[in-house]
Design an enzyme around this catalytic site. Sequence first.
Site, PDB file in Angstrom:
ATOM      1  N   CYS A 146      48.430  40.007  11.709  1.00 61.88           N
ATOM      2  CA  CYS A 146      47.915  41.331  12.067  1.00 61.88           C
ATOM      3  C   CYS A 146      48.368  42.406  11.089  1.00 61.88           C
ATOM      4  O   CYS A 146      47.884  43.530  11.128  1.00 61.88           O
ATOM      5  CB  CYS A 146      48.352  41.696  13.482  1.00 61.88           C
ATOM      6  SG  CYS A 146      48.059  40.333  14.609  1.00 61.88           S
ATOM      7  N   HIS A 187      41.041  44.688  18.655  1.00 65.70           N
ATOM      8  CA  HIS A 187      41.975  44.324  17.593  1.00 65.70           C
ATOM      9  C   HIS A 187      41.495  43.086  16.842  1.00 65.70           C
ATOM     10  O   HIS A 187      41.958  41.979  17.097  1.00 65.70           O
ATOM     11  CB  HIS A 187      43.363  44.101  18.232  1.00 65.70           C
ATOM     12  CG  HIS A 187      44.387  43.530  17.323  1.00 65.70           C
ATOM     13  ND1 HIS A 187      44.497  43.877  15.994  1.00 65.70           N
ATOM     14  CD2 HIS A 187      45.394  42.635  17.545  1.00 65.70           C
ATOM     15  CE1 HIS A 187      45.505  43.206  15.447  1.00 65.70           C
ATOM     16  NE2 HIS A 187      46.054  42.444  16.372  1.00 65.70           N
ATOM     17  N   CYS A 210      52.912  45.369  14.313  1.00 67.62           N
ATOM     18  CA  CYS A 210      53.578  44.098  14.531  1.00 67.62           C
ATOM     19  C   CYS A 210      52.632  42.965  14.171  1.00 67.62           C
ATOM     20  O   CYS A 210      51.417  43.140  14.204  1.00 67.62           O
ATOM     21  CB  CYS A 210      54.000  43.976  15.999  1.00 67.62           C
ATOM     22  SG  CYS A 210      52.598  44.070  17.128  1.00 67.62           S
TER      23      CYS A 210
END
Lengths: 450, 434
Positions: free
Chosen positions: B92, B383, B418
Amino acid sequence: MSDLLATLSNTGIAKQLGLPTVPTLRRHRLGDPLLAGPVLVASVGESRFAKAVTAFVEEQGVPALTAVGEDRLHGVVVDLSGARTLADLAAAQQILTPAVKRLGPSGRVLLIGAEPAEASGAEAAAVAQSLDGLVRSIGKELRFGATANLLVVTSDVTPAAIDSSVRFFLSARSAYVDGQVAHVAAPVGNPREPAEVDDPRAEEQPLAGRVAVVTGAARGIGAAIADTLARDGATIVAVDIPAAGEGLARTANRTGGTALQLDITASDAADRLLSHLADRHDGVDIVVHNAGITRDKLLANMTSDRWDSVLGVNLGAQLTINEALLAKGSPLHEAGRVVCVSSQSGIAGNRGQTNYAASKAGVIGMVRALAPRFAERGATINAVAPGFIETDMTATMPLATREGGRRINSLKQGGLPVDVAEAIGWFGRAESGGLNGQVVRVCGQSMLGA
Amino acid sequence: MPASTRRAAVIGGNRIPFARANGAYASASNLDMLTTTLDGLVARFGLAGERLGEVVAGAVLKHSRDFNLTREAVLGSRLNPATAAYDVQQACGTGLEATIAVANKIALGQIESGVAGGVDTASDAPIALNDDLRRVLVKLNAARTAVDRLKLVGQLRPGQIVPDIPENSEPRTGLSMGEHAARTALEWGIGRTEQDELTARSHHNLAAAYDRGFFDDLVTPYLKLTRDNNLRADSSVEKLAKLKPVFGKGPDATMTAGNSTPLTDGAALVLLGSDEWAAEHKLPVLAHVVDAETSAVDYVHGPDGLLTAPVFAVPRMLERNGLSLQDFDLYEIHEAFASVVLVQRKAWEDPRFCKERLGLDAPLGAVDDAKLNVAGSSLAAGHPFAATGGRIVATLAKLLREKADTEKKDQRGLISICAAGGQGVVAILEAKKA
């Protein structure tokens, strides 16, 4: 929806079936010569423009004839700006009658007449006005895609001031402009001399170095306007609502321009547009108000949101942006050209389109009112009023309506988006400063509202 | 090497609306989405035919055919094909790491301009052959004689047809990210209500940003989608409270489908350049990339949670820059899960943790709610793993520029993302007043 009758005409089947044939219109492509053959250049009375037109024709590499011979003519230009009497008018008839017989496919008749309001005496005024009826009738008689148009000039107009109009009306750029009257006055601001004809870039890219904003550029006529102005050398700023961003990006990338996602009815839209133009492009030369929507309903069933959204996009946004363009410190350059897209509906009216027709007629009123104000800063504002143009919108019309729209004009077919774009490019040229407050229809001389 | 460095400018960005997996972009590939997003960026900034310094992007879920994904996207776009490109992948953190890579080359004067970001599809995910089957097929391809081939064909078994489907789980623990986050949330005592409050705020902020036209020059519609379709403008704590927990077990479970990000498809890119390049192209400078830091934690054997690495990266970066955590006007903390954001904030406020684990004399202190994710973040937008960094960088740069222009003073923003594998990527952006 393709035009079946046009297809049948092209293959010769229509003729065999006894159906009316649809001519294939010659259209301009980059690199094409402006003139396809010899042009007869004549004048009646004092000749103000024949010499310059002759020089222009010859520089295009085709003969400028003074009399009709055996050759097929590409065009006929008659300078009637000095015509004052019925005898002069009769002389015009003597020139035009043999000439129209020799006119080739997609041929051009262009008359240049005096401004009736300036005429001294009733006969001179009558003769000047008579050209209006004359040219419109010629347009209806011509066949095979030929057109007839009239330039009305004031007494202070120089040959240079009508150069861009002569180029437009004689070339294939005006394929679907027929039976129109455009008034040319002394150019506003610092007059721009026509390009040197031996400069090939100027001839092929008359808009080189000019920044053009096109609203509603994601698809349809707006996309064609962007493509055409880019072909003629302009740098494109393509504008459309954020929801149309995908098509807008394609338009921008196809034309090598930029995409600006903006709802022109937003309260800060004019501000955002103008600061974008100032920051990213050092200003703007051509503003094309093309964005428009329809929300058709009979007046009896009209709702206020349908009314408000159409008037807001088609007229309100143009008014707001034009005021911003006129304001002090606006990024509109000298020789700025504002071109508004009106509509045949705004002239003729249309069932179910009270809101749309009101907005498009309003555009015409706005253009006429703002012309003197733009002139003060050396800029112009004009309108084009498209008739039946083949787009996604017309493709979804009921068959009978669509066929009717296509056939009730002198060219017996719908126009293409590029035809509207070409007329906008003509108004957009720096040399077109003599055209201000004009409304030119791109309708193939439609009978609606004529 | 140049004698001095310069700060890379964030010029702007483009993304497509993010779409929940198996929805609007179900049939779009990573390459489709990345190419379209690049073309949207080219259109926005008039870069058709332009040769840029480089394009760096990546995807987390990647087909083997996408080995040169970013270069292929460049070749399919309107950019000059002489624009070089390479792929990066840091879970990510990919989009932000790509941004840092391009910004650093610009800082060193090696390039003048570049594009960074990423793309991910959870819909068009790569499904691999079962390892058993793959081994047989590789040998079959290498076999020289018909007899050898026949022998190998004899080894094929029905059970080998079962494919390897990518899982959203950590190879070393077998736990999904959500399960890891649930453990950390429990450890830090993160409550259900505060997670739902953060989630509702993310939706409201994103919806408000769309409504005021904030995304007009950041998002280009794609496949009829004009806004992120995970966005619920009418989200509320009450509605979110009705959802059943999906991660964690028993009465202590707090993490729901609402306060966790869904699997998402999308792409996002950022245009970076030197100030000179921006000026030459008459392009705006939204902000500058000031510094960046990456970190990792031993979530397998150590005491730290999988998604807590940014907790360690931020203080290191702050110290290097002589800044406190409160020296920022805006914060963008990636909302992988609402609890991840809350854990980070709680850790920085915890005196014992800050002393023992971060080696600080005093806690870093609080992050002001009013400055956090003010235009929404991943809980609302969704996301798509590698696309998140590009979304955040462009959003924050524009937010900082707006504030710098209206408040007429310099603005500073912090990004914290993160990533799987126990990693974290953080960065500082600054916008100078006009």
